[in-house]
Design a protein around this motif. Structure first.
Motif, PDB file in Angstrom:
ATOM      1  N   LEU A  48       0.799  -1.231   0.000  1.00  0.00           N
ATOM      2  CA  LEU A  48       0.000   0.000   0.000  1.00  0.00           C
ATOM      3  C   LEU A  48       0.833   1.283   0.000  1.00  0.00           C
ATOM      4  O   LEU A  48       0.548   2.193  -0.777  1.00  0.00           O
ATOM      5  N   PRO A  49       1.873   1.384   0.872  1.00  0.00           N
ATOM      6  CA  PRO A  49       2.656   2.624   0.833  1.00  0.00           C
ATOM      7  C   PRO A  49       3.214   2.910  -0.563  1.00  0.00           C
ATOM      8  O   PRO A  49       3.226   4.044  -1.029  1.00  0.00           O
ATOM      9  N   GLU A  52       0.396   4.052  -2.836  1.00  0.00           N
ATOM     10  CA  GLU A  52       0.023   5.439  -2.524  1.00  0.00           C
ATOM     11  C   GLU A  52       1.071   6.408  -3.080  1.00  0.00           C
ATOM     12  O   GLU A  52       0.730   7.472  -3.593  1.00  0.00           O
ATOM     13  N   GLN A  53       2.324   6.010  -2.983  1.00  0.00           N
ATOM     14  CA  GLN A  53       3.400   6.860  -3.502  1.00  0.00           C
ATOM     15  C   GLN A  53       3.234   7.055  -5.014  1.00  0.00           C
ATOM     16  O   GLN A  53       3.328   8.170  -5.531  1.00  0.00           O
ATOM     17  N   ARG A  56       0.368   9.300  -5.758  1.00  0.00           N
ATOM     18  CA  ARG A  56       0.702  10.723  -5.545  1.00  0.00           C
ATOM     19  C   ARG A  56       1.488  11.271  -6.727  1.00  0.00           C
ATOM     20  O   ARG A  56       1.274  12.398  -7.164  1.00  0.00           O
ATOM     21  N   MET A  57       2.412  10.463  -7.238  1.00  0.00           N
ATOM     22  CA  MET A  57       3.202  10.924  -8.393  1.00  0.00           C
ATOM     23  C   MET A  57       2.272  11.271  -9.557  1.00  0.00           C
ATOM     24  O   MET A  57       2.440  12.273 -10.228  1.00  0.00           O
ATOM     25  N   ASP A  60      -0.934  13.956  -7.927  1.00  0.00           N
ATOM     26  CA  ASP A  60      -0.501  15.235  -7.346  1.00  0.00           C
ATOM     27  C   ASP A  60       0.543  15.920  -8.213  1.00  0.00           C
ATOM     28  O   ASP A  60       0.602  17.140  -8.264  1.00  0.00           O
TER      29      ASP A  60
END
Lengths: 101, 296
Positions: A48-49, A52-53, A56-57, A60
């Motif tokens: 998951l981390p 999520e990273q 975000r790339m 975001d």
């Protein structure tokens, strides 16, 4: 199969406001591993981390999938080099005065 | 003003919202913590550009910032205090607070409460950084630890085998999000203090043990302290100064590989006897007079 460590991709996507197609595209590129069970896709909690990273790339920072793929390889190298640097620092520390025990 | 958000984003004071957004994205791609692992300077700069973007990308807060500067969030209450002070006076000007006239304030409040079209943008909270100091022995065991970050207590599990300088991300424990945005994350860096008896290289531990001359030559046994108790170590006869023995699996726990350990490497430091008695001297002379044996 133990499902305790899995999270359904549709649940993840709804929570993080990302598209399922994005996660599937990451899987196709080998950036995350997903598991299919009874017509549903799952990802391991451990991933998951990372997921999520990558989200975000994309969402975001507006980085497209090709960019994410290239960056992932570069980041792996950076982290590997940082790890190596840390280990070398520790090894060097052994030869500094007062650290002979 | 002490902090210039326009300067931080590298845009002009009259920059259009699109230019601010573009400048923020460009800098975010450069400084985002995801793209700069373990780089506290980049993280700090990213927090700055995040704050600057939060303020400047919202027309209301940008207007207040333009008017009041860094203390823009307190500008309104400051102004009310000014007005109250003004009312208590018999006439006069609005004082020296930016030299604004009543009409300007009316404009400001008209804008503030006039209602803005569209949904307020969500902002993710700031990421926070913290350090957790442990000693080598504490970091060798999986344990719970309670931290206080920004006044909030967080209970975390520290897995056995964390390395000095290693950073983990604790999701959602950073600064609070704005307008329904998610909280930021907490980046926790472990600082492992050196141990007086062991030094760590990757998952191996290194220790130096003093050996008296007689045990080094004749062999023997000694008790050795390890991370999980004392073990009996057999010293082979004719052990040289600087010789290393490896105790397999007696090293440091391997991070996230429960039950697996590195090795313990013990270096022998042979100590020569001092303060010899006359009898001992004689015995050493007798030894010295013996035919020389080979030395490695």
């Amino acid at each position: 199969m133990n499902t305790e460590n899995l999270i359904a991709i549709d649940v993840f996507c709804a929570q993080q406001e990302v598209e399922t197609s994005f996660v599937l595209a990451l899987h196709e590129r080998g950036l995350v591993t997903i598991t299919q069970m009874q017509m549903r896709y799952f990802v391991e909690l451990e991933q998951l981390p990372r997921l999520e990273q990558l989200a975000r790339m994309h969402y975001d920072l507006d980085i497209n999938l090709e960019g994410i793929e290239a960056l992932s390889h570069m980041l792996e190298r950076v982290e590997g080099l940082q790890r190596e640097l840390r280990e070398l620092g520790e090894r060097l520390g052994r030869y500094e005065p007062g650290s002979d025990t | 003003m002490a902090v210039d958000y326009y300067k931080i984003l590298g845009v002009a004071r009259d920059a259009k919202p699109e230019a601010i957004k573009a400048a923020y994205r460009k800098l975010a791609r450069k400084l985002h913590p995801d793209l700069n692992p373990n780089d506290p300077k980049a993280k700090e700069r990213f927090q700055e550009i995040n704050t600057a973007n939060e303020v400047l990308s919202d027309p209301e807060s940008r207007k207040k910032y333009d008017k009041y500067g860094e203390q823009w969030q307190r500008g309104e209450e400051y102004e009310k205090a000014q007005q109250a002070q003004q009312r208590s006076r018999a006439g006069g000007s609005y004082g020296d607070f930016g030299g604004q006239g009543a009409a300007d304030y009316a404009d400001l409040f008209g804008d503030l409460f006039g209602g803005r079209g569209g949904r307020a943008p969500k902002f993710r909270g700031q990421d926070l950084s913290a350090e957790l100091h442990l000693d080598l022995r504490a970091a060798a065991k999986t344990h719970k630890q309670t931290l206080t970050v920004n006044g909030k207590a967080i209970r975390i599990t520290v897995p056995a085998g964390v390395a000095n300088g290693q950073t983990i991300r604790i999701q959602g424990h950073g600064g609070p999000g704005a307008n329904g945005g998610p909280n930021g994350d907490l980046y926790l860096t472990f600082r492992i203090a050196p141990d007086p008896n062991f030094s760590r290289v990757k998952n191996d531990l290194h220790a130096t043990v003093d050996l008296d001359l007689y045990t080094a030559i004749l062999g023997g046994e000694l008790m050795l302290d390890t991370l999980d108790g004392t073990v009996k170590l057999t010293v082979k006869p004719e052990t040289a100064n600087g010789a290393v023995v490896k105790l397999k699996g007696k090293g440091y726990p391997i991070y996230k590989h429960e039950g697996q350990h590195g090795d313990l490497l013990v270096t022998f430091r042979v100590k020569l006897p001092t303060g010899l008695t006359e009898e001992q001297r004689v015995l050493f002379r007798q030894l010295a007079d013996q035919p020389k044996t080979s030395t490695p």
